[in-house]
Motif scaffolding. Structure first.
Motif, mmCIF file in Angstrom:
data_model
loop_
_atom_site.group_PDB
_atom_site.id
_atom_site.type_symbol
_atom_site.label_atom_id
_atom_site.label_comp_id
_atom_site.label_asym_id
_atom_site.label_seq_id
_atom_site.Cartn_x
_atom_site.Cartn_y
_atom_site.Cartn_z
ATOM 1 N N GLN A 113 0.246 -1.042 0.323
ATOM 2 C CA GLN A 113 -0.601 -0.004 0.207
ATOM 3 C C GLN A 113 1.063 1.901 -0.244
ATOM 4 N N ALA A 118 -3.424 2.766 -2.374
ATOM 5 C CA ALA A 118 -4.560 2.109 -2.513
ATOM 6 C C ALA A 118 -5.249 1.850 -3.774
ATOM 7 N N SER A 119 -5.260 2.310 -4.646
ATOM 8 C CA SER A 119 -5.736 2.592 -5.552
ATOM 9 C C SER A 119 -5.852 0.653 -6.244
ATOM 10 N N ALA A 120 -7.176 -0.054 -7.059
ATOM 11 C CA ALA A 120 -6.551 -1.145 -7.362
ATOM 12 C C ALA A 120 -6.550 -0.692 -8.813
ATOM 13 N N GLN A 121 -5.385 -1.614 -9.581
ATOM 14 C CA GLN A 121 -5.098 -1.094 -10.954
ATOM 15 C C GLN A 121 -5.102 -2.558 -11.588
ATOM 16 N N ASN A 216 -4.612 -5.141 -6.129
ATOM 17 C CA ASN A 216 -4.210 -4.114 -5.195
ATOM 18 C C ASN A 216 -3.672 -4.833 -4.016
ATOM 19 N N PHE A 218 -4.636 -5.910 -1.371
ATOM 20 C CA PHE A 218 -5.716 -7.087 -0.374
ATOM 21 C C PHE A 218 -6.354 -7.649 -1.522
#
Lengths: 293, 404
Positions: A113, A118-121, A216, A218
């Motif tokens: 992170q 924290a953003s999804a890619q 991401n 998580f």
């Protein structure tokens, strides 16, 4: 309206997911069978390799194949270092591996992170955009590749573990390290190698899932939970029961989500776990000597 | 005003369900208008500083939203402090990570109020996490200014200490569905929403928009973090609706659309305000073209002078360009500082009175804000935008809506 096409679609989707579960689970089984350790940081290890490959091709412009190889290498390195720097130094009491790898899970997630945000890619397509069937039933190249990989790893893994000298050495090291050492097997080196090789499988699984989902910090958590559940149901010191459980729970959960709604997937899975634990004769569970798993 | 948006739907589980039940039982049913008492004790206020606080998701799947809002608020307070602070006091703004979890939010809010002794809650981001702390804030009589938690339980005099500047999901989805129904006349609509009050509110909004019309609605609740969206995509394809409405985390929205696309189902889509953000459009823009998105905050590239000023000042303070959630945090801080400046004394009752007297306050980022002695919904307007390429042009301007 319910149709055979939809039924096949759900089944194929579940089969592809289960195949990737099996690929990831093989690494867990390998580590458990050779070192009796549980690696809860396994998912984030693959996530970091996937994120690294993403950054290398998208931010630094490296060729995709090279970025993917480095990503796998990063995962292998982290997995090997986990054994070299952490697991080897633990006292032999049961439970320390669980605690420290849980800590490593939190650390790696926070690190990802911090480094990648924290953003999804959106990850590489990895054949998700290559249609194989496309009338009422849609199958893409990624689904086919996932199933091929899953079946190949399941069968190939069984062959390696049971029919090669490497497999014999692994099992000997797991059964009695001191005896194995006395007959010339480098037990510590073998264990670290097993941890490193497990990194290849989680990296490949994580990249394949990233292509279907996104990457991401998580995204591997719910996946690895399901994989550990498959391991728990089947027993990590066996081979075919957990591997078949990986396929089985993905199919079961896909159908549960389809029939009862997406929110029904998680409860259905835990109901299955409870039913299995209640229904399987205690004798079989005891024989596994693996309550901790 | 132009476009832009905000925060994330959420994880609604048993803990939250229990929280909501307790919340319903504990909120104050009636409240007289705030009377400024300058002599009462004022926690968090000293001769040199004013302590403010908020909890937001700084880690976990919703972290992008909380990190952005926190950065925006901190940049604004830094700017204010450099200019001398408020009433000669520096703003000390503390943000604690609630991980989007109601249980963690409760612990963290207790820490802020009881250990750190904050004067007021300033901003915040996320619905279930904030809803979980509302009963505690009501009991402790701590004002909460402009949290982004568009729940239908907030914004009324049932929660008099909470001053809302975001439109609830019922209204948001009612407006959006009404636009879609009037413009495109769909026969079937599907809705996929986070299980619990978030999805339920969106469903109510669409049902209100449908009214006695002939459009049918299919609702599928969702739990964030599924590893395989094929079953839900297949369910949607089976219903074959003309439009699919979505109120999920940004990641789950994109992943579901990818799964739908892979099985050959690509209806028109509409989604809550969080999808009007570069962090969503960059990874998932290719499967979101034509998506209608609710708009709650001005576009970053808006010609509005106040928005331009925000972009310039944020960039100056942080050295980077802002996003939608930074914009949200900035507006929350701006509203808080305005109330502090207008308060006749730095006590909670005087802060409440100042908020109640706030009228037509212009931030440029959110529509003009007006509270009152019996009004806790400070903003009641949304616009709609459409994702086109990497841009989100407005399709309907901000429109005032009637309270439900």
């Amino acid at each position: 309206m319910f149709s055979s096409a939809n039924a096949i679609q759900v089944t194929l989707g579940g089969l592809a997911t289960g195949s990737l579960y099996a690929v990831i689970l093989f690494g867990i089984i390998l580590v458990f069978q050779v070192s009796r350790s549980i690696n809860f940081a396994y998912g984030p290890t693959g996530m970091l390799g996937t994120f690294a490959s993403y950054a290398l091709y998208s931010e630094f412009g490296l060729p995709v194949w090279f970025a993917v190889l480095i990503g796998i290498g990063v995962t292998v390195l982290i997995a090997a270092l986990t054994d070299l720097l952490i697991i080897r130094r633990l006292p032999p009491q049961q439970g320390f591996d669980v605690v420290v790898t849980l800590g490593e899970l939190l650390f790696l997630t926070a690190l990802a992170q911090l480094v990648f945000g924290a953003s999804a890619q959106s990850y590489l397509k990895l054949l998700t955009d290559v249609p194989v069937l496309s009338r009422n039933i849609f199958v893409n190249g990624n689904d086919v590749l996932a199933v091929v990989l899953g079946v190949a790893v399941a069968i190939g893994g069984y062959f390696v573990l049971n029919s090669t000298s490497l497999g014999v050495s692994l099992r000997a090291a797991a059964a009695d390290p001191s005896v194995a050492q006395s007959v010339g097997i480098n037990v510590r080196g073998l264990r670290t190698a097993a941890w490193a090789v497990s990194g290849v499988f989680v990296a490949v699984g994580a990249m394949m899932f990233a292509a279907r989902l996104s990457v991401n910090a998580f995204y591997m958590t719910p996946i690895v939970i399901n994989v550990f559940i498959a391991g728990m149901i089947g027993g990590l010191d066996r081979y075919w029961p957990p591997m078949l459980s990986a396929f089985g729970i993905a199919l079961y959960q896909s159908w549960a989500m389809y029939l009862f709604g997406e929110a029904g997937g998680v409860p259905a899975l835990f109901i299955l776990v409870i039913v299995i634990l209640a229904a399987v004769p205690k004798r079989l569970l005891d024989e596994r000597h693996e309550a901790r798993a | 005003m132009n476009k832009h948006n905000i925060a994330g739907p959420t994880k609604v589980r048993w803990a939250e369900a229990c929280t909501i039940v307790l919340w319903m039982a504990s909120v104050t049913p009636s409240f007289a208008a705030a009377v400024c008492n300058p002599d009462e004790a004022a926690p968090g206020v000293s001769a040199t500083e004013i302590k403010l606080g908020a909890t937001m998701p700084l880690t976990g799947s919703a972290a992008a939203t909380g990190l952005g809002a926190a950065a925006g608020a901190k940049a604004y307070y830094t700017m204010i402090n450099k200019a001398g602070g408020v009433k000669g006091r520096q703003i000390n703004f503390k943000v604690l990570d609630d991980q989007y979890s109601p249980a963690v939010a409760q612990q963290q809010m207790r820490t802020l109020v009881q250990r750190d002794e904050i004067f007021a809650v300033a901003g915040g981001e996320g619905t279930p996490n904030f809803l979980a702390v509302v009963p505690f804030l009501q009991r402790e009589k701590v004002p909460a200014i402009a949290p982004y938690s568009p729940a239908s339980q907030l914004g009324t005099m049932k929660t008099p200490y909470v001053f809302m500047t975001s439109v609830d999901y019922i209204t948001e989805f009612q407006i959006m569905a009404r636009y879609v129904i009037d413009t495109y006349k769909p026969k079937k609509i599907s809705l996929v929403g986070v299980q619990g009050n978030v999805g339920d509110d969106a469903k109510k909004g669409i049902e209100q928009a449908i009214g006695s019309g002939g459009t049918t609605l299919q609702y599928i609740p969702e739990v964030p973090g599924t590893p395989d969206f094929t079953p839900i995509a297949t369910q949607l394809r089976e219903n074959n609706a003309d439009w699919t409405f979505l109120i999920l985390t940004d990641t789950d929205t994109g992943q579901l659309l990818q799964a739908m696309h892979r099985i050959g189902y690509s209806p028109r889509t509409a989604a809550w305000a969080g999808m009007d953000d570069k962090n969503y459009i960059k990874p998932f823009g290719d499967v979101s073209q034509g998506m209608i998105v609710a708009q709650e905050t001005a576009a970053i590239n808006s010609p509005d002078p106040l928005v331009k000023q925000f972009v310039e000042q944020f960039t100056k303070e942080t050295g980077r360009a802002p996003g939608t959630f930074e914009e949200l945090g900035w507006a929350q801080a701006e509203i808080t500082v305005k109330a502090l400046q207008e308060a006749k004394a730095l006590t909670r009752s005087c802060l409440m009175a100042a908020l109640e007297s706030m009228s037509d306050f212009q931030t440029g980022i959110v529509p003009p804000i007006a509270f009152g002695p019996d009004r806790r919904q400070g903003v009641n307007a949304i616009g709609l935008v459409e994702i086109k390429g990497e841009d989100t042009p407005q399709v309907t301007p901000f429109t005032e809506v009637q309270s439900q």
